[in-house]
Design a protein around this motif. Sequence first.
Motif, PDB file in Angstrom:
ATOM      1  N   MET A   1       0.839  -1.171   0.000  1.00 11.77           N
ATOM      2  CA  MET A   1       0.000   0.000   0.000  1.00 11.77           C
ATOM      3  C   MET A   1       0.887   1.237   0.000  1.00 11.77           C
ATOM      4  O   MET A   1       1.772   1.373   0.814  1.00 11.77           O
ATOM      5  CB  MET A   1      -0.903  -0.026   1.234  1.00 11.77           C
ATOM      6  N   SER A   2       0.627   2.144  -0.934  1.00  9.85           N
ATOM      7  CA  SER A   2       1.352   3.411  -0.994  1.00  9.85           C
ATOM      8  C   SER A   2       0.582   4.477  -0.241  1.00  9.85           C
ATOM      9  O   SER A   2      -0.644   4.484  -0.241  1.00  9.85           O
ATOM     10  CB  SER A   2       1.514   3.875  -2.434  1.00  9.85           C
ATOM     11  N   GLU A   3       1.313   5.369   0.373  1.00  9.72           N
ATOM     12  CA  GLU A   3       0.710   6.505   1.058  1.00  9.72           C
ATOM     13  C   GLU A   3       1.454   7.768   0.663  1.00  9.72           C
ATOM     14  O   GLU A   3       2.679   7.757   0.548  1.00  9.72           O
ATOM     15  CB  GLU A   3       0.780   6.344   2.577  1.00  9.72           C
ATOM     16  N   LEU A   4       0.697   8.822   0.436  1.00  8.42           N
ATOM     17  CA  LEU A   4       1.274  10.126   0.109  1.00  8.42           C
ATOM     18  C   LEU A   4       0.501  11.191   0.861  1.00  8.42           C
ATOM     19  O   LEU A   4      -0.722  11.083   1.021  1.00  8.42           O
ATOM     20  CB  LEU A   4       1.156  10.429  -1.385  1.00  8.42           C
ATOM     21  N   SER A   5       1.188  12.219   1.303  1.00 11.01           N
ATOM     22  CA  SER A   5       0.487  13.361   1.873  1.00 11.01           C
ATOM     23  C   SER A   5      -0.200  14.103   0.727  1.00 11.01           C
ATOM     24  O   SER A   5       0.155  13.927  -0.445  1.00 11.01           O
ATOM     25  CB  SER A   5       1.471  14.288   2.584  1.00 11.01           C
ATOM     26  N   VAL A   6      -1.160  14.926   1.062  1.00  8.38           N
ATOM     27  CA  VAL A   6      -1.848  15.724   0.047  1.00  8.38           C
ATOM     28  C   VAL A   6      -0.831  16.581  -0.710  1.00  8.38           C
ATOM     29  O   VAL A   6      -0.871  16.669  -1.941  1.00  8.38           O
ATOM     30  CB  VAL A   6      -2.946  16.606   0.689  1.00  8.38           C
ATOM     31  N   THR A   7       0.090  17.165   0.032  1.00  7.25           N
ATOM     32  CA  THR A   7       1.116  18.014  -0.590  1.00  7.25           C
ATOM     33  C   THR A   7       1.962  17.216  -1.575  1.00  7.25           C
ATOM     34  O   THR A   7       2.194  17.648  -2.712  1.00  7.25           O
ATOM     35  CB  THR A   7       2.022  18.643   0.497  1.00  7.25           C
ATOM     36  N   ASP A   8       2.422  16.035  -1.148  1.00  7.16           N
ATOM     37  CA  ASP A   8       3.234  15.193  -2.033  1.00  7.16           C
ATOM     38  C   ASP A   8       2.421  14.691  -3.223  1.00  7.16           C
ATOM     39  O   ASP A   8       2.939  14.593  -4.334  1.00  7.16           O
ATOM     40  CB  ASP A   8       3.837  14.020  -1.266  1.00  7.16           C
ATOM     41  N   ALA A   9       1.151  14.373  -2.989  1.00 11.92           N
ATOM     42  CA  ALA A   9       0.301  13.890  -4.080  1.00 11.92           C
ATOM     43  C   ALA A   9       0.148  14.978  -5.151  1.00 11.92           C
ATOM     44  O   ALA A   9       0.176  14.678  -6.348  1.00 11.92           O
ATOM     45  CB  ALA A   9      -1.062  13.471  -3.544  1.00 11.92           C
ATOM     46  N   ARG A  10      -0.006  16.231  -4.713  1.00 11.39           N
ATOM     47  CA  ARG A  10      -0.092  17.338  -5.673  1.00 11.39           C
ATOM     48  C   ARG A  10       1.196  17.454  -6.475  1.00 11.39           C
ATOM     49  O   ARG A  10       1.170  17.601  -7.691  1.00 11.39           O
ATOM     50  CB  ARG A  10      -0.328  18.647  -4.929  1.00 11.39           C
ATOM     51  N   ALA A  11       2.312  17.382  -5.766  1.00  9.49           N
ATOM     52  CA  ALA A  11       3.613  17.575  -6.419  1.00  9.49           C
ATOM     53  C   ALA A  11       3.981  16.406  -7.313  1.00  9.49           C
ATOM     54  O   ALA A  11       4.691  16.569  -8.306  1.00  9.49           O
ATOM     55  CB  ALA A  11       4.696  17.790  -5.363  1.00  9.49           C
ATOM     56  N   GLU A  12       3.507  15.223  -6.962  1.00  3.32           N
ATOM     57  CA  GLU A  12       3.910  14.001  -7.674  1.00  3.32           C
ATOM     58  C   GLU A  12       2.723  13.301  -8.326  1.00  3.32           C
ATOM     59  O   GLU A  12       2.700  12.074  -8.411  1.00  3.32           O
ATOM     60  CB  GLU A  12       4.579  13.039  -6.690  1.00  3.32           C
ATOM     61  N   LEU A  13       1.733  14.052  -8.787  1.00  4.81           N
ATOM     62  CA  LEU A  13       0.518  13.439  -9.327  1.00  4.81           C
ATOM     63  C   LEU A  13       0.783  12.426 -10.435  1.00  4.81           C
ATOM     64  O   LEU A  13       0.247  11.312 -10.378  1.00  4.81           O
ATOM     65  CB  LEU A  13      -0.475  14.506  -9.791  1.00  4.81           C
ATOM     66  N   PRO A  14       1.603  12.724 -11.436  1.00  4.30           N
ATOM     67  CA  PRO A  14       1.845  11.704 -12.475  1.00  4.30           C
ATOM     68  C   PRO A  14       2.420  10.400 -11.897  1.00  4.30           C
ATOM     69  O   PRO A  14       2.011   9.313 -12.294  1.00  4.30           O
ATOM     70  CB  PRO A  14       2.833  12.380 -13.420  1.00  4.30           C
ATOM     71  N   ALA A  15       3.336  10.507 -10.950  1.00  7.91           N
ATOM     72  CA  ALA A  15       3.913   9.306 -10.340  1.00  7.91           C
ATOM     73  C   ALA A  15       2.869   8.570  -9.499  1.00  7.91           C
ATOM     74  O   ALA A  15       2.818   7.337  -9.495  1.00  7.91           O
ATOM     75  CB  ALA A  15       5.126   9.675  -9.481  1.00  7.91           C
ATOM     76  N   ALA A  16       2.020   9.325  -8.796  1.00  8.29           N
ATOM     77  CA  ALA A  16       0.974   8.705  -7.983  1.00  8.29           C
ATOM     78  C   ALA A  16      -0.015   7.953  -8.862  1.00  8.29           C
ATOM     79  O   ALA A  16      -0.442   6.846  -8.531  1.00  8.29           O
ATOM     80  CB  ALA A  16       0.260   9.764  -7.148  1.00  8.29           C
ATOM     81  N   ILE A  17      -0.370   8.549  -9.994  1.00  8.04           N
ATOM     82  CA  ILE A  17      -1.279   7.874 -10.927  1.00  8.04           C
ATOM     83  C   ILE A  17      -0.644   6.585 -11.432  1.00  8.04           C
ATOM     84  O   ILE A  17      -1.302   5.547 -11.500  1.00  8.04           O
ATOM     85  CB  ILE A  17      -1.653   8.808 -12.094  1.00  8.04           C
ATOM     86  N   LYS A  18       0.616   6.633 -11.767  1.00  6.62           N
ATOM     87  CA  LYS A  18       1.315   5.437 -12.245  1.00  6.62           C
ATOM     88  C   LYS A  18       1.326   4.352 -11.163  1.00  6.62           C
ATOM     89  O   LYS A  18       1.075   3.181 -11.451  1.00  6.62           O
ATOM     90  CB  LYS A  18       2.741   5.803 -12.657  1.00  6.62           C
ATOM     91  N   LYS A  19       1.578   4.747  -9.914  1.00  5.04           N
ATOM     92  CA  LYS A  19       1.567   3.783  -8.798  1.00  5.04           C
ATOM     93  C   LYS A  19       0.190   3.153  -8.630  1.00  5.04           C
ATOM     94  O   LYS A  19       0.069   1.984  -8.275  1.00  5.04           O
ATOM     95  CB  LYS A  19       1.950   4.469  -7.487  1.00  5.04           C
ATOM     96  N   SER A  20      -0.866   3.950  -8.883  1.00  6.41           N
ATOM     97  CA  SER A  20      -2.228   3.457  -8.660  1.00  6.41           C
ATOM     98  C   SER A  20      -2.612   2.336  -9.621  1.00  6.41           C
ATOM     99  O   SER A  20      -3.586   1.628  -9.382  1.00  6.41           O
ATOM    100  CB  SER A  20      -3.233   4.600  -8.776  1.00  6.41           C
ATOM    101  N   HIS A  21      -1.859   2.160 -10.697  1.00  4.10           N
ATOM    102  CA  HIS A  21      -2.151   1.068 -11.623  1.00  4.10           C
ATOM    103  C   HIS A  21      -1.724  -0.277 -11.053  1.00  4.10           C
ATOM    104  O   HIS A  21      -2.189  -1.317 -11.514  1.00  4.10           O
ATOM    105  CB  HIS A  21      -1.488   1.322 -12.986  1.00  4.10           C
ATOM    106  N   LYS A  22      -0.862  -0.248 -10.050  1.00  2.00           N
ATOM    107  CA  LYS A  22      -0.405  -1.488  -9.404  1.00  2.00           C
ATOM    108  C   LYS A  22      -1.131  -1.741  -8.099  1.00  2.00           C
ATOM    109  O   LYS A  22      -1.422  -2.884  -7.757  1.00  2.00           O
ATOM    110  CB  LYS A  22       1.099  -1.422  -9.161  1.00  2.00           C
TER     111      LYS A  22
END
Length: 82
Positions: free
Chosen positions: A1-22
């Motif tokens: 399970m991945s976890e990101l703060s709201v701030t990190d999710a904003r800054a790293e949205l493309p990477a977070a989306i890519k992680k969500s595929h797994k």
Amino acid sequence: MSELSVTDARAELPAAIKKSHKAPVHILKHGEPVAVLISPILYREMLEAMEELEDIEAFDQAMLSKAQTIPWDEVKRELGLL
């Protein structure tokens, strides 16, 4: 399970989306979960599973019901399916 703060999710949205595929990505605010980012495929699978569970529950309730039932063959005949 991945976890990101709201701030990190904003800054790293493309990477977070890519992680969500797994696997789902949990978005945290002040350390508390506020959202989950999942792939469209996983979302669709979850909806289908929930609908299946609802159908099973409805069937179980119908089987427990004391209401008068109509035989399936009669229903098909009335609908012109036979």
